[in-house]
Write a protein that holds these residues in place. Structure first.
Motif: not given
Length: 286
Positions: A16-19, A26-27, A127-128, A135-138
């Motif tokens: 969280l608050n990072n990657i 992978r992205i 990937i997430f 995080y997820r994309i919504i």
């Protein structure tokens, strides 16, 4: 799940608050496949150009003397060279910028391309999950909600024929997911307003949620007393004199957990009401 992960030799902590570096790579792999092999050349150039500009990089106009394929490849190669030099939140910004084109009305982004962008989103979400990113994309926004059931409720609530309900949930999600300046108080206001809007649609007139809950039964929708009382209490938390809507609760008193709870709970309740409303109409009562 791989052998090392099943046997806890390679357990990945929640990020969280990072990657993570793995996730960045992978992205980037997904990014390269998407722009080189899936999206058409003209759409790729259009999106990459806008990304380049919004990230604050100079666009070289001499580039457009080249063939389209060469322009696309040049832009992709520049992104690859600069990829690992970004701030952690910029990666999520880039994803949101790309995904915003799935609802673009620009003629260069046709229906087939929008579907490919949606598939790109699904790939990134996968990937997430695999990299244990928190995080997820919504709705094309990166948010720190990871439970599949919660994500499904929110997405379902925002995917309806009722524009006013959708608008309130989109605002609630936007306030909640703003990484630089989250506004949890207004997120809660919008979540409650979405429920209120759904009740108004059922009742056929504008009415406050506190009163609407009592009128639903008169309009053919029965809600168990305990459930009704629970939402009356949540409405009071948001709307009575000491509640959020009237400034009775300070911004600092409203936490991320509060806003997330209200967003998920209000989404679930709206989905519940939609099912009830549809059944009522099917039975000829609406």
């Amino acid at each position: 799940m791989l052998f090392s992960e099943r046997n806890i030799y390679k357990e990945k902590p929640l990020v969280l608050n990072n990657i993570s570096e793995n996730c960045k790579t992978r992205i980037l792999n997904r990014f390269n496949i998407f722009f080189r092999m899936q999206l058409n050349v003209v759409s790729s150039i259009y999106i990459l150009n806008i990304l380049w500009d919004r990230l604050g990089y100079k666009v070289d106009l001499d580039l457009y003397e080249l063939e389209n394929k060469d322009i696309r490849d040049f832009l992709i190669n520049k992104f690859n060279r600069l990829w690992y030099a970004q701030q952690w939140y910029t990666y999520y910004d880039i994803l949101e910028m790309i995904l915003s084109f799935s609802v673009s009305d620009n003629k260069l982004i046709g229906g087939d391309e929008k579907e490919k962008i949606s598939n790109f989103k699904n790939g990134v979400n996968k990937i997430f999950v695999e990299e244990n990113i928190g995080y997820r994309i919504i709705n094309n926004q990166v948010v720190n909600i990871t439970t599949e059931e919660e994500i499904n409720e929110i997405e379902k609530a925002m995917d309806s024929v009722f524009d006013s309900v959708n608008d309130h949930f989109e605002k609630a999600l936007s306030f909640y997911s703003d990484r630089k300046n989250p506004d949890y108080k207004n997120s809660i206001k919008e979540s409650i307003s979405a429920v209120e809007s759904m009740c108004c649609i059922i009742c056929g007139k504008k009415v406050e949620l506190g009163k609407a809950l009592g009128k639903l039964e008169k309009n053919g929708i029965y809600i168990h007393g305990a459930m009704k009382n629970g939402f009356q209490a949540l409405y009071g938390y948001a709307s009575d004199e000491s509640g959020i809507r009237h400034g009775g609760i300070e911004d600092k008193e409203v936490t991320e957990e509060d806003a997330k709870f209200m967003l998920v709970t209000c989404s679930a309740f709206v989905n519940y009401l939609k099912v009830k409303f549809n059944k009522m109409k099917e039975n000829g009562n609406g």
